[in-house]
Design a protein around this motif. Sequence first.
Motif, PDB file in Angstrom:
ATOM      1  N   ARG A 119       0.824  -1.205   0.000  1.00 23.63           N
ATOM      2  CA  ARG A 119       0.000   0.000   0.000  1.00 23.63           C
ATOM      3  C   ARG A 119       0.863   1.262   0.000  1.00 23.63           C
ATOM      4  O   ARG A 119       0.534   2.247  -0.672  1.00 23.63           O
ATOM      5  CB  ARG A 119      -0.927  -0.011   1.210  1.00 23.63           C
ATOM      6  N   GLY A 120       1.963   1.232   0.756  1.00 23.29           N
ATOM      7  CA  GLY A 120       2.850   2.388   0.794  1.00 23.29           C
ATOM      8  C   GLY A 120       3.512   2.650  -0.545  1.00 23.29           C
ATOM      9  O   GLY A 120       3.587   3.796  -1.008  1.00 23.29           O
ATOM     10  N   PHE A 121       4.010   1.586  -1.189  1.00 20.07           N
ATOM     11  CA  PHE A 121       4.645   1.759  -2.495  1.00 20.07           C
ATOM     12  C   PHE A 121       3.619   2.197  -3.542  1.00 20.07           C
ATOM     13  O   PHE A 121       3.938   2.981  -4.432  1.00 20.07           O
ATOM     14  CB  PHE A 121       5.336   0.467  -2.923  1.00 20.07           C
ATOM     15  N   PRO A 131       1.705   9.115   5.856  1.00 21.97           N
ATOM     16  CA  PRO A 131       2.020   7.938   6.686  1.00 21.97           C
ATOM     17  C   PRO A 131       0.913   6.886   6.721  1.00 21.97           C
ATOM     18  O   PRO A 131       1.175   5.727   7.036  1.00 21.97           O
ATOM     19  CB  PRO A 131       2.242   8.525   8.076  1.00 21.97           C
ATOM     20  N   ALA A 132      -0.300   7.253   6.374  1.00 17.86           N
ATOM     21  CA  ALA A 132      -1.426   6.320   6.527  1.00 17.86           C
ATOM     22  C   ALA A 132      -1.243   5.021   5.740  1.00 17.86           C
ATOM     23  O   ALA A 132      -1.458   3.927   6.298  1.00 17.86           O
ATOM     24  CB  ALA A 132      -2.738   7.005   6.143  1.00 17.86           C
ATOM     25  N   PHE A 154       9.599   8.807  -6.128  1.00 21.40           N
ATOM     26  CA  PHE A 154       8.870   8.000  -5.151  1.00 21.40           C
ATOM     27  C   PHE A 154       9.351   8.417  -3.768  1.00 21.40           C
ATOM     28  O   PHE A 154      10.531   8.318  -3.460  1.00 21.40           O
ATOM     29  CB  PHE A 154       9.182   6.511  -5.323  1.00 21.40           C
ATOM     30  N   HIS A 155       8.423   8.840  -2.931  1.00 23.03           N
ATOM     31  CA  HIS A 155       8.781   9.145  -1.542  1.00 23.03           C
ATOM     32  C   HIS A 155       8.628   7.865  -0.724  1.00 23.03           C
ATOM     33  O   HIS A 155       7.532   7.317  -0.592  1.00 23.03           O
ATOM     34  CB  HIS A 155       7.886  10.247  -0.984  1.00 23.03           C
ATOM     35  N   LEU A 156       9.753   7.396  -0.191  1.00 20.93           N
ATOM     36  CA  LEU A 156       9.788   6.179   0.624  1.00 20.93           C
ATOM     37  C   LEU A 156      10.373   6.558   1.985  1.00 20.93           C
ATOM     38  O   LEU A 156      11.558   6.345   2.248  1.00 20.93           O
ATOM     39  CB  LEU A 156      10.643   5.099  -0.057  1.00 20.93           C
TER      40      LEU A 156
END
Length: 218
Positions: free
Chosen positions: A56-58, A69-70, A106-108
């Motif tokens: 979901r984050g990627f 952050p969700a 991409f913000h990781l």
Amino acid sequence: MRIDFDWTTIRDLDTRAVRLSVEQVDAVTTADVDRPTPCTGWSVADLLGHLVAQHRGFAAAAAGRGDDPAPWTVPHLGDAAVEQYRAAADEVLAAFAAVDAPDRPFHLPEIAPTPFPAVLAIGFHTIDYLVHAWDVAAALEREFTPDEALVDALLPVVLALPDGAERTAPGSPFAPGLPARDDASPFARLLSALGRSPEWRPAAGARTPGQAQETRAR
């Protein structure tokens, strides 16, 4: 960090790794969720929570929302863990398919405060899910035979990853590398380089209690 991935093939490789992980997760039953995994201190339930959150984050990062952050929050999956994993896998593959350029940022946030180009971020995801597919298979004591072309494409990249003190830091995606046997297969060499023992097996009757943590698996 200088790591080269081929933009024309990395999404195909990622799809293979993710689908391989889905095959392993599909075998998980409610009787398996407390089994230990090669990720130290994590049960199968913990690992699945982590894997869903990372998908979901990627996917959010691919859509330009990686700093939220969700999507990265580890969910409580309950009895629907396998179904939620399949849905998250489909979500991230669709998100990656919509990325139109290798340099899209991409913000990781779990890896670094500055964004990564898409080609590098998807490469990270590919390596992560090939290894995590094995984690699930090892926890369930299932035979695991990954696609040779996938392993051959990723092994040189894995061997080129930095293997210094940063791998012992909290939140490091992988543990320090282990020596590989002279007769090790390419996939066994890949696992060893990322700090996994290819010979890892769960102890008889072992169970690992606890909740999924909001950190990357080692």
